[in-house]
Design an enzyme around this catalytic site. Structure first.
Site, PDB file in Angstrom:
ATOM      1  N   GLU A 172      -6.021   8.470   4.524  1.00  0.00           N
ATOM      2  CA  GLU A 172      -5.409   7.214   4.978  1.00  0.00           C
ATOM      3  C   GLU A 172      -4.533   7.603   6.155  1.00  0.00           C
ATOM      4  O   GLU A 172      -3.941   8.678   6.144  1.00  0.00           O
ATOM      5  CB  GLU A 172      -4.469   6.590   3.925  1.00  0.00           C
ATOM      6  CG  GLU A 172      -5.139   6.028   2.704  1.00  0.00           C
ATOM      7  CD  GLU A 172      -4.137   5.551   1.626  1.00  0.00           C
ATOM      8  OE1 GLU A 172      -2.900   5.648   1.847  1.00  0.00           O
ATOM      9  OE2 GLU A 172      -4.598   5.122   0.570  1.00  0.00           O
ATOM     10  N   GLU A 218      -3.623  10.816  -4.979  1.00  0.00           N
ATOM     11  CA  GLU A 218      -2.173  10.956  -5.171  1.00  0.00           C
ATOM     12  C   GLU A 218      -1.797  11.075  -6.637  1.00  0.00           C
ATOM     13  O   GLU A 218      -0.887  10.401  -7.100  1.00  0.00           O
ATOM     14  CB  GLU A 218      -1.432   9.779  -4.525  1.00  0.00           C
ATOM     15  CG  GLU A 218      -1.716   9.626  -3.043  1.00  0.00           C
ATOM     16  CD  GLU A 218      -0.732   8.695  -2.339  1.00  0.00           C
ATOM     17  OE1 GLU A 218       0.164   8.160  -2.998  1.00  0.00           O
ATOM     18  OE2 GLU A 218      -0.868   8.534  -1.108  1.00  0.00           O
TER      19      GLU A 218
END
Ligand SMILES: *[C@@H]1O[C@H](CO)[C@@H](O)[C@H](O)[C@H]1NC(C)=O
Ligand SMILES: *[C@@H]1O[C@H](CO)[C@@H](O)[C@H](O)[C@H]1NC(C)=O
Ligand SMILES: *[C@@H]1O[C@H](CO)[C@@H](O)[C@H](O)[C@H]1NC(C)=O
Ligand SMILES: *[C@@H]1O[C@H](CO)[C@@H](O)[C@H](O)[C@H]1NC(C)=O
Ligand SMILES: *[C@@H]1O[C@H](CO)[C@@H](O)[C@H](O)[C@H]1NC(C)=O
Ligand SMILES: *[C@@H]1O[C@H](CO)[C@@H](O)[C@H](O)[C@H]1NC(C)=O
Ligand SMILES: *[C@@H]1O[C@H](CO)[C@@H](O)[C@H](O)[C@H]1NC(C)=O
Ligand SMILES: *[C@@H]1O[C@H](CO)[C@@H](O)[C@H](O)[C@H]1NC(C)=O
Length: 550
Positions: A271, A170
């Site tokens: 995730e 990210e």
């Protein structure tokens, strides 16, 4: 009650099988010959020994790493007792992958790695750690990061059950910081080259992204495009779109599957596990491993093992004891019921995808930052006649940087990934970069002693010299060109998965279809003392703040 008893029997039998296997594979060297490595072919993972498809049934396995109060973290692969404690629970969840977010390269990981290997569990490890990671607000790919990343590779490459590495998590998280992806892709390129140069096993290197609607197609294509030596080997998305009793259609999974169906590298949820509805019944698991998704996705990694303040845990651990939570029971039942179809590696063909065009929501150039080279920075540092004084605190660097950049051209140490322009010394450490600028100022002001003062922050270095070995290093650095992320990627027969790159021929991007555009290295000019406009000076000033934050 009966359930507890059954569970005990179950756990005991797992322990028995674990001990017999572990005792067996104990004449160790850090490698486990029983477990096959995982390879990438086309957009899927396969067991290398027999070409059977590998789907990730993963768990994020790390206690709270984001500790703002200090820079320490708990390495989940360092404590053999903890790994043994958790193994039976991981097996009950059908786990075959653990995602770890930060490892400590100065400790031994041998026992945990071998324990997991002997139970068919692979590791996918982030290369960064909380205090050494690519910062989306002032991104760089520099010596310190290069060292951290390659140290992790050195520490883990020997284990056959290391499935891959994430070069970032990210980093770019929306359209305002898409340029930072160029630095991460440079990291992918350089870690792949390092693995090859060291003669290590061919371990895949990829990236893990957030799920941002403005950038998600472009960033996936950006990492997947280009020659083999620059593209990511796999791509993970942290995905929280399916909450409670949703469906393939309603959740967004269908739309995402359609968007990514042409992605040329393996794709998975790095995730998943929305917790807006509790308990988490994991009703998405059946769909993730069904024919609706398996041609495009390779499974996923549930966030996460440990129950913490963020309330994403599957178990509550305290000391030696592990207590399973409701979410654990739901997940283990769901994963026990999947039976995804398996492709064969021999049936899969490689495809390519075009790099995204630059657009309002996608700024990152495919001309990537250069590979950090320590020898260049050392030679530079040795050669400088005017340097930052040793007693200047790092937090004062920003002000100095701002003031000197108001006077001279600082492009030699700056990087602009929207333009694809990177200063020759942009990857050096902060002290060397600042000294380089002070020295430039000194040179451009007649080498007067007063030009190397900055109110006492700078001082003359009488020992400055350029060893003969250094003159070639420095001139090679200023003549080198960075590797382009776009080379060879724009061929037809592949098509971008997003709106931004379809139809490409009239694309405004210089990079999406050129065969060999190379990065533009900005050479610092020694004799042109350019004065900058106010706006430029301001940009430099804010750049200076980022510089000191690193
Ligand atoms: C890696 O494995 C080789 C061969 O088994 C062994 O000689 C070497 O010491 C290992 N290196 C590390 C860092 O564990
Ligand atoms: C291929 O090897 C893996 C790992 O050993 C094993 O789990 C799988 O069942 C094998 N596939 C076939 C078709 O034998
Ligand atoms: C890594 O391990 C070493 C040796 O145990 C320890 O001194 C250091 O603090 C650890 N680093 C982190 C970031 O936890
Ligand atoms: C985070 O820092 C606090 C305070 O220093 C400490 O008590 C805690 O154990 C740390 N947590 C981790 C995961 O390192
Ligand atoms: C983009 O992400 C940054 C960093 O997380 C955040 O501060 C900013 O508000 C976000 N901007 C938009 C438009 O979402
Ligand atoms: C989801 O659906 C199942 C089966 O219909 C039901 O048992 C369960 O209570 C539902 N969960 C929620 C959170 O609505
Ligand atoms: C890079 O250059 C562009 C175009 O000149 C500019 O708008 C942008 O602010 C620059 N970015 C950085 C990080 O300096
Ligand atoms: C995927 O590729 C096919 C064939 O080239 C093309 O028709 C389709 O539009 C592409 N889909 C996406 C989402 O880009």
């Amino acid at each position: 009650m009966n359930f507890k008893l059954l569970q005990l029997v179950f756990l005991t039998s797992i322990f028995m099988s674990f001990y017999s296997k572990f005792a067996h594979a104990n004449s160790d060297e850090g490698t486990d010959e029983d477990i096959p490595s995982i390879e990438v072919v086309g957009n899927k993972f396969f067991y290398k020994n027999n070409g059977t498809q590998f789907y990730m049934k993963g768990i994020a396995y790390q206690q709270d790493t984001a500790n703002s109060s200090d820079s320490s973290f708990i390495d989940p692969l360092a404590d053999a007792d903890a790994c043994k404690r958790d193994l039976p629970y991981l097996l009950e969840l059908s786990t075959n992958v653990l995602r770890v977010y930060a490892v400590n390269t100065s400790v031994d990981h041998h026992e945990c790695l071998d324990l997991f290997a002997s139970h068919g569990i692979y590791i996918i490890a982030d290369l960064s750690e909380p205090s050494t990671s690519i910062n989306r607000d002032s991104p760089s790919w520099d010596l310190e990061l290069y060292k951290r990343y390659t140290d992790v590779v050195d520490a883990l490459n020997n284990y056959t059950n290391v499935l891959g590495f994430f070069a970032g998590n990210e980093v770019t998280n929306n359209a305002t910081n898409s340029d930072s992806a160029a630095f991460v892709k440079a990291a992918v390129r350089d870690v792949k080259a390092y693995i090859k140069d060291q003669g290590y096993r061919d371990i895949p290197v990829g990236y893990s992204t957030n799920d941002d609607s403005d950038t998600r197609v472009a960033i996936a294509d950006y990492f997947a495009c280009g020659d083999d030596d620059v593209k990511a080997d796999f791509y993970g998305i942290n995905m929280y779109e399916w909450c409670g009793n949703s469906t393939f259609e309603k959740s967004g999974y269908e739309a995402r599957t359609e968007e990514f169906k042409n992605l040329s590298i393996p794709l998975f949820f790095s995730e998943y596990g929305c917790n807006e509805v509790k308990p988490r019944e994991f009703t998405d698991v059946g769909t993730i491993y069904s024919d609706k998704m398996t041609d495009v996705w390779s499974g996923g990694i549930v966030y996460m093992y440990f129950q913490e303040d963020n309330d994403y845990g599957l178990v509550k651990v305290s000391g030696d004891s592990v207590k399973t939570l409701d979410d654990f029971n739901y997940l283990s039942k769901e994963l026990a019921n999947i039976s995804p179809t398996s492709a064969k590696s021999s049936d899969v063909s490689a495809t390519t995808i075009s790099c995204p065009s630059q657009a309002a929501s996608w700024k990152a150039s495919t001309d990537l930052p250069p590979t950090p080279e320590e020898s260049v920075c050392e030679c530079l540092s040795d050669s400088l006649s005017c340097v930052v004084s040793d007693d200047v605190a790092k937090k004062e660097y920003g002000d100095l940087y701002g003031s000197v950049c108001g006077e001279i051209d600082c492009s030699g140490i700056q990087a602009n990934a929207s333009k694809g322009e990177y200063g020759t010394y942009s990857y050096c450490d902060d002290k060397t970069k600042l000294s380089f600028l002070l020295n430039e100022y000194y040179q451009q002001n007649g080498k007067k002693e007063s030009a190397c003062s900055f109110d006492g922050s700078a001082s003359l270095n009488s020992g400055a010299s350029t060893a003969s070995s250094c003159s070639s290093v420095l001139s090679a650095a200023s003549n080198s060109q960075s590797v382009s992320g776009s080379s060879g990627s724009g061929s037809s027969g592949s098509s971008g998965s997003g709106s931004s790159s379809s139809g490409g021929s009239s694309s405004s991007s210089s990079s999406s279809s050129s065969g060999s555009s190379s990065g533009h290295i900005v050479r610092p000019s020694v004799d042109s003392a350019q004065l900058f406009f106010m706006t430029t000076a301001l940009t430099f000033f804010f750049g200076g703040l980022g510089f000191v934050m690193l």
